[in-house]
Design a protein around this motif. Structure first.
Motif, PDB file in Angstrom:
ATOM      1  N   TRP A  69       0.851  -1.208   0.000  1.00  0.00           N
ATOM      2  CA  TRP A  69       0.000   0.000   0.000  1.00  0.00           C
ATOM      3  C   TRP A  69       0.878   1.247   0.000  1.00  0.00           C
ATOM      4  O   TRP A  69       0.629   2.198  -0.731  1.00  0.00           O
ATOM      5  CB  TRP A  69      -0.905  -0.019   1.248  1.00  0.00           C
ATOM      6  CG  TRP A  69      -1.670   1.250   1.417  1.00  0.00           C
ATOM      7  CD1 TRP A  69      -2.879   1.548   0.860  1.00  0.00           C
ATOM      8  CD2 TRP A  69      -1.258   2.400   2.161  1.00  0.00           C
ATOM      9  NE1 TRP A  69      -3.240   2.825   1.214  1.00  0.00           N
ATOM     10  CE2 TRP A  69      -2.270   3.375   2.012  1.00  0.00           C
ATOM     11  CE3 TRP A  69      -0.147   2.710   2.944  1.00  0.00           C
ATOM     12  CZ2 TRP A  69      -2.201   4.629   2.617  1.00  0.00           C
ATOM     13  CZ3 TRP A  69      -0.067   3.961   3.534  1.00  0.00           C
ATOM     14  CH2 TRP A  69      -1.093   4.899   3.367  1.00  0.00           C
ATOM     15  N   LEU A  70       1.935   1.216   0.818  1.00  0.00           N
ATOM     16  CA  LEU A  70       2.793   2.389   0.974  1.00  0.00           C
ATOM     17  C   LEU A  70       3.601   2.669  -0.279  1.00  0.00           C
ATOM     18  O   LEU A  70       3.679   3.809  -0.733  1.00  0.00           O
ATOM     19  CB  LEU A  70       3.750   2.177   2.150  1.00  0.00           C
ATOM     20  CG  LEU A  70       4.717   3.341   2.385  1.00  0.00           C
ATOM     21  CD1 LEU A  70       4.003   4.474   3.094  1.00  0.00           C
ATOM     22  CD2 LEU A  70       5.925   2.906   3.171  1.00  0.00           C
ATOM     23  N   TYR A  71       4.215   1.639  -0.836  1.00  0.00           N
ATOM     24  CA  TYR A  71       5.171   1.869  -1.933  1.00  0.00           C
ATOM     25  C   TYR A  71       4.541   1.769  -3.320  1.00  0.00           C
ATOM     26  O   TYR A  71       5.251   1.824  -4.320  1.00  0.00           O
ATOM     27  CB  TYR A  71       6.369   0.921  -1.781  1.00  0.00           C
ATOM     28  CG  TYR A  71       7.291   1.343  -0.659  1.00  0.00           C
ATOM     29  CD1 TYR A  71       7.923   2.578  -0.700  1.00  0.00           C
ATOM     30  CD2 TYR A  71       7.508   0.537   0.455  1.00  0.00           C
ATOM     31  CE1 TYR A  71       8.751   2.997   0.323  1.00  0.00           C
ATOM     32  CE2 TYR A  71       8.342   0.947   1.485  1.00  0.00           C
ATOM     33  CZ  TYR A  71       8.964   2.175   1.404  1.00  0.00           C
ATOM     34  OH  TYR A  71       9.789   2.595   2.425  1.00  0.00           O
ATOM     35  N   CYS A  72       3.227   1.631  -3.418  1.00  0.00           N
ATOM     36  CA  CYS A  72       2.581   1.619  -4.729  1.00  0.00           C
ATOM     37  C   CYS A  72       2.494   3.057  -5.256  1.00  0.00           C
ATOM     38  O   CYS A  72       1.852   3.895  -4.638  1.00  0.00           O
ATOM     39  CB  CYS A  72       1.185   1.021  -4.639  1.00  0.00           C
ATOM     40  SG  CYS A  72       0.289   1.212  -6.195  1.00  0.00           S
ATOM     41  N   PRO A  73       3.127   3.355  -6.392  1.00  0.00           N
ATOM     42  CA  PRO A  73       3.072   4.734  -6.894  1.00  0.00           C
ATOM     43  C   PRO A  73       1.697   5.090  -7.473  1.00  0.00           C
ATOM     44  O   PRO A  73       1.436   6.253  -7.760  1.00  0.00           O
ATOM     45  CB  PRO A  73       4.120   4.765  -8.014  1.00  0.00           C
ATOM     46  CG  PRO A  73       4.815   3.454  -7.987  1.00  0.00           C
ATOM     47  CD  PRO A  73       3.946   2.490  -7.253  1.00  0.00           C
ATOM     48  N   ASP A  74       0.843   4.101  -7.674  1.00  0.00           N
ATOM     49  CA  ASP A  74      -0.438   4.359  -8.327  1.00  0.00           C
ATOM     50  C   ASP A  74      -1.644   4.158  -7.417  1.00  0.00           C
ATOM     51  O   ASP A  74      -2.772   4.051  -7.905  1.00  0.00           O
ATOM     52  CB  ASP A  74      -0.530   3.493  -9.595  1.00  0.00           C
ATOM     53  CG  ASP A  74       0.505   3.939 -10.602  1.00  0.00           C
ATOM     54  OD1 ASP A  74       0.388   5.073 -11.086  1.00  0.00           O
ATOM     55  OD2 ASP A  74       1.468   3.185 -10.859  1.00  0.00           O
ATOM     56  N   MET A  75      -1.406   4.148  -6.137  1.00  0.00           N
ATOM     57  CA  MET A  75      -2.467   4.073  -5.116  1.00  0.00           C
ATOM     58  C   MET A  75      -3.431   2.923  -5.406  1.00  0.00           C
ATOM     59  O   MET A  75      -4.635   3.050  -5.294  1.00  0.00           O
ATOM     60  CB  MET A  75      -3.270   5.386  -5.007  1.00  0.00           C
ATOM     61  CG  MET A  75      -2.500   6.675  -5.208  1.00  0.00           C
ATOM     62  SD  MET A  75      -1.100   6.881  -4.115  1.00  0.00           S
ATOM     63  CE  MET A  75      -0.008   7.838  -5.156  1.00  0.00           C
ATOM     64  N   CYS A  95       4.212  -2.157 -12.255  1.00  0.00           N
ATOM     65  CA  CYS A  95       5.645  -1.895 -12.064  1.00  0.00           C
ATOM     66  C   CYS A  95       6.319  -3.014 -11.282  1.00  0.00           C
ATOM     67  O   CYS A  95       7.507  -3.261 -11.452  1.00  0.00           O
ATOM     68  CB  CYS A  95       5.869  -0.553 -11.364  1.00  0.00           C
ATOM     69  SG  CYS A  95       5.216  -0.456  -9.686  1.00  0.00           S
ATOM     70  N   GLY A  96       5.566  -3.668 -10.413  1.00  0.00           N
ATOM     71  CA  GLY A  96       6.141  -4.785  -9.655  1.00  0.00           C
ATOM     72  C   GLY A  96       6.779  -4.397  -8.339  1.00  0.00           C
ATOM     73  O   GLY A  96       7.369  -5.245  -7.666  1.00  0.00           O
ATOM     74  N   ILE A  97       6.676  -3.122  -7.955  1.00  0.00           N
ATOM     75  CA  ILE A  97       7.264  -2.696  -6.673  1.00  0.00           C
ATOM     76  C   ILE A  97       6.634  -3.483  -5.526  1.00  0.00           C
ATOM     77  O   ILE A  97       7.323  -3.954  -4.624  1.00  0.00           O
ATOM     78  CB  ILE A  97       7.075  -1.169  -6.451  1.00  0.00           C
ATOM     79  CG1 ILE A  97       7.939  -0.367  -7.425  1.00  0.00           C
ATOM     80  CG2 ILE A  97       7.440  -0.790  -5.009  1.00  0.00           C
ATOM     81  CD1 ILE A  97       7.817   1.144  -7.284  1.00  0.00           C
ATOM     82  N   VAL A 101       8.607  -5.350  -2.560  1.00  0.00           N
ATOM     83  CA  VAL A 101       8.705  -4.883  -1.171  1.00  0.00           C
ATOM     84  C   VAL A 101       7.950  -5.788  -0.197  1.00  0.00           C
ATOM     85  O   VAL A 101       8.080  -5.651   1.010  1.00  0.00           O
ATOM     86  CB  VAL A 101       8.222  -3.411  -0.982  1.00  0.00           C
ATOM     87  CG1 VAL A 101       9.091  -2.447  -1.760  1.00  0.00           C
ATOM     88  CG2 VAL A 101       6.757  -3.254  -1.334  1.00  0.00           C
TER      89      VAL A 101
ATOM     90  N   PRO B  26       5.515   9.672  -6.599  1.00  0.00           N
ATOM     91  CA  PRO B  26       4.188   9.524  -5.982  1.00  0.00           C
ATOM     92  C   PRO B  26       4.287   8.938  -4.566  1.00  0.00           C
ATOM     93  O   PRO B  26       3.457   9.234  -3.706  1.00  0.00           O
ATOM     94  CB  PRO B  26       3.460   8.562  -6.924  1.00  0.00           C
ATOM     95  CG  PRO B  26       4.152   8.694  -8.231  1.00  0.00           C
ATOM     96  CD  PRO B  26       5.592   8.940  -7.882  1.00  0.00           C
ATOM     97  N   LYS B  30       2.904  10.690  -1.251  1.00  0.00           N
ATOM     98  CA  LYS B  30       1.977   9.953  -0.388  1.00  0.00           C
ATOM     99  C   LYS B  30       2.401  10.076   1.073  1.00  0.00           C
ATOM    100  O   LYS B  30       1.604  10.433   1.938  1.00  0.00           O
ATOM    101  CB  LYS B  30       1.959   8.483  -0.812  1.00  0.00           C
ATOM    102  CG  LYS B  30       0.971   7.633  -0.038  1.00  0.00           C
ATOM    103  CD  LYS B  30       1.145   6.140  -0.312  1.00  0.00           C
ATOM    104  CE  LYS B  30       0.888   5.766  -1.758  1.00  0.00           C
ATOM    105  NZ  LYS B  30       0.938   4.304  -1.980  1.00  0.00           N
ATOM    106  N   GLU B 226      10.657  -2.350 -10.745  1.00  0.00           N
ATOM    107  CA  GLU B 226      10.371  -2.908  -9.421  1.00  0.00           C
ATOM    108  C   GLU B 226      11.464  -2.573  -8.407  1.00  0.00           C
ATOM    109  O   GLU B 226      11.288  -2.763  -7.209  1.00  0.00           O
ATOM    110  CB  GLU B 226      10.162  -4.434  -9.504  1.00  0.00           C
ATOM    111  CG  GLU B 226      11.394  -5.245  -9.872  1.00  0.00           C
ATOM    112  CD  GLU B 226      11.521  -5.463 -11.378  1.00  0.00           C
ATOM    113  OE1 GLU B 226      10.976  -4.639 -12.153  1.00  0.00           O
ATOM    114  OE2 GLU B 226      12.168  -6.451 -11.787  1.00  0.00           O
TER     115      GLU B 226
END
Lengths: 128, 305
Positions: A69-75, A95-97, A101, B26, B30, B226
């Motif tokens: 939730w925190l590191y998703c750049p696209d909410m 993106c696969g972040i 994480v 982003p 956030k 990623e």
């Protein structure tokens, strides 16, 4: 497709704005100073079609650490009352972040090629 | 603050923006916006953040937002804050409001430095956030004064004549601290808790605050999408990007790597430093490590470590 209640409300609220600013509006129809009268209208723009790989989440393995939730750049990760509910694919660009994480020992998110889901979705649409 | 609790707070930056898959800023936005307790007014200098989040008639901001030119985000937000103070004095506004100016490193280190310096010196109660991705990434990866030495950019192309950018980045956080503002800090989006705490402090001080936040640009750094968080983490772990704060003139280290990694370990992850691993550039690599070590020692002394 899963949408959080928050996203649903937003989309509803933005239908109004959409009526004010048509995509093909002439310059006379636009508000002076390129003002966008309401915030968050980007929620009407689905960036999910950029995606070539898709996060697949395991509810059983998830420990609700919320790093995705925190590191998703696209909410895109939906959290309700402090619990992860899944991923909203409307905006996910793949993106696969999140998978990266997610703590190694937990491994609740895996990335799969979009092609893997094509058959499922075609079947779903055929059933409609 | 635990993350599940942080997620209970409504977000003020939405999906649907057009930043690259795996973009770093982003995440920075956030964390900073979740730390704000009051309604916020955001001013944003030209750059990726502004371009991708406000493509007309769409906006990813669910708060007041104004786009300014490259050089004057700090001046614009100063004006808004001054108008707010006047209205408040006249009794026309009662609400507490937080003011934030966002700028990339190009808009902060280079083009917007004069207006930023002015805003800090005049003492406006605003938080200036530099989301530092170490280059002019929006216009196609040109060098800025925040770009690390040795990095390949389109204006410092690595080849036979030049091994990437010849100069070391300037220490903007120290320059801001030298303005004697109540709060200046250096943070990274990879260390969310540290950044969150620093943002809280920045909003709380009665006066100007400056945050310099490392935010990966996966396109300009040439990393896999990623690896965005890992790439920022690496910069902290090898002391290229130390995390510290300067509160009322007092320097304090907020994170100390247990065993600092060699700078080369961080650089290896990134395509922009690929040429440094050629045999003819080994001396340059050593010299970069030496400079990083010297800067780290100087910082330790400043922080009384």
């Amino acid at each position: 497709m899963t949408l959080s209640s928050q996203t649903k409300n937003l989309l509803k609220a933005h239908e109004e704005v959409d009526a004010k600013i048509e995509p093909n509006a002439g310059w006379r129809d636009l508000p002076i100073g390129a003002v966008i009268p309401q915030g968050g209208t980007a929620t009407q723009f689905a960036t999910g079609d950029w995606r070539t790989i898709r996060p697949v989440w395991s509810k059983e393995k998830c420990i609700n650490c919320h790093r995705c939730w925190l590191y998703c750049p696209d909410m895109s990760w939906i959290s309700e009352d402090g619990r992860i509910q899944g991923v909203d694919l409307t905006y996910c660009k793949g993106c696969g972040i999140c998978a990266n994480v997610c703590p190694t020992k937990v491994h609740a998110i895996e990335m799969h090629p979009e092609d893997d889901f094509k058959e499922d979705e075609a079947a779903k649409e055929g059933g409609k | 603050m635990a993350l599940p609790d942080l997620a209970k707070k409504p977000q003020r930056f939405t999906g649907g923006h057009r930043a690259c898959a795996g973009c770093g800023f982003p995440i920075t936005i956030k964390i900073i916006l979740q730390a704000a307790e009051n309604p916020v007014v955001v001013g944003c200098a030209t750059g990726c953040m502004e371009v991708t989040s406000t493509i007309y008639p769409y906006t990813a901001w669910r708060c007041s937002f104004i786009h300014t030119a490259f050089e004057n985000a700090a001046a614009t937000v100063s004006g808004i804050e001054a108008a707010y103070r006047s209205l408040r004095r006249q009794g026309k506004i009662q609400q507490d409001i937080d003011f934030i100016a966002f700028g990339g490193d190009g808009g902060t280190y280079d083009i917007g430095l004069q207006s930023l310096s002015g805003a800090m010196e005049r003492g406006h109660k605003l938080v200036y956030v530099c989301y530092n991705n170490q280059g002019y990434m929006n216009t196609g990866i040109q060098r800025s004064s925040a770009t690390p030495r040795g990095a390949n950019t389109t204006t410092t192309p690595a080849g036979t004549q030049l091994p990437g950018k010849p100069q070391h980045p300037k220490d903007l956080t120290a320059i801001m601290a030298a303005h004697d503002i109540p709060y200046a800090a250096q943070a990274s989006m990879s260390h969310w808790n540290d950044l969150y705490r620093k943002a809280k402090k920045a909003f709380a001080v009665d006066g100007p605050a400056f945050l310099n936040v490392l935010s990966t640009c996966r396109l300009g750094w040439a990393t896999a999408p990623e690896d965005t968080v890992d790439a920022a983490e690496g910069a902290v772990q090898c002391n290229v990007w130390p995390l510290y704060e300067v509160e009322q003139g007092k320097w304090k280290l907020t994170f100390k790597p247990k065993k600092p990694l060699p700078v080369a370990d961080w650089m290896k992850q990134q395509g922009r430093f690929k040429h440094l691993f050629r045999a003819d550039n080994s001396q340059l690599l050593e010299s970069i490590q030496q400079q990083v070590d010297e800067n780290w020692q100087r910082l330790l002394e400043r922080c009384g470590e």
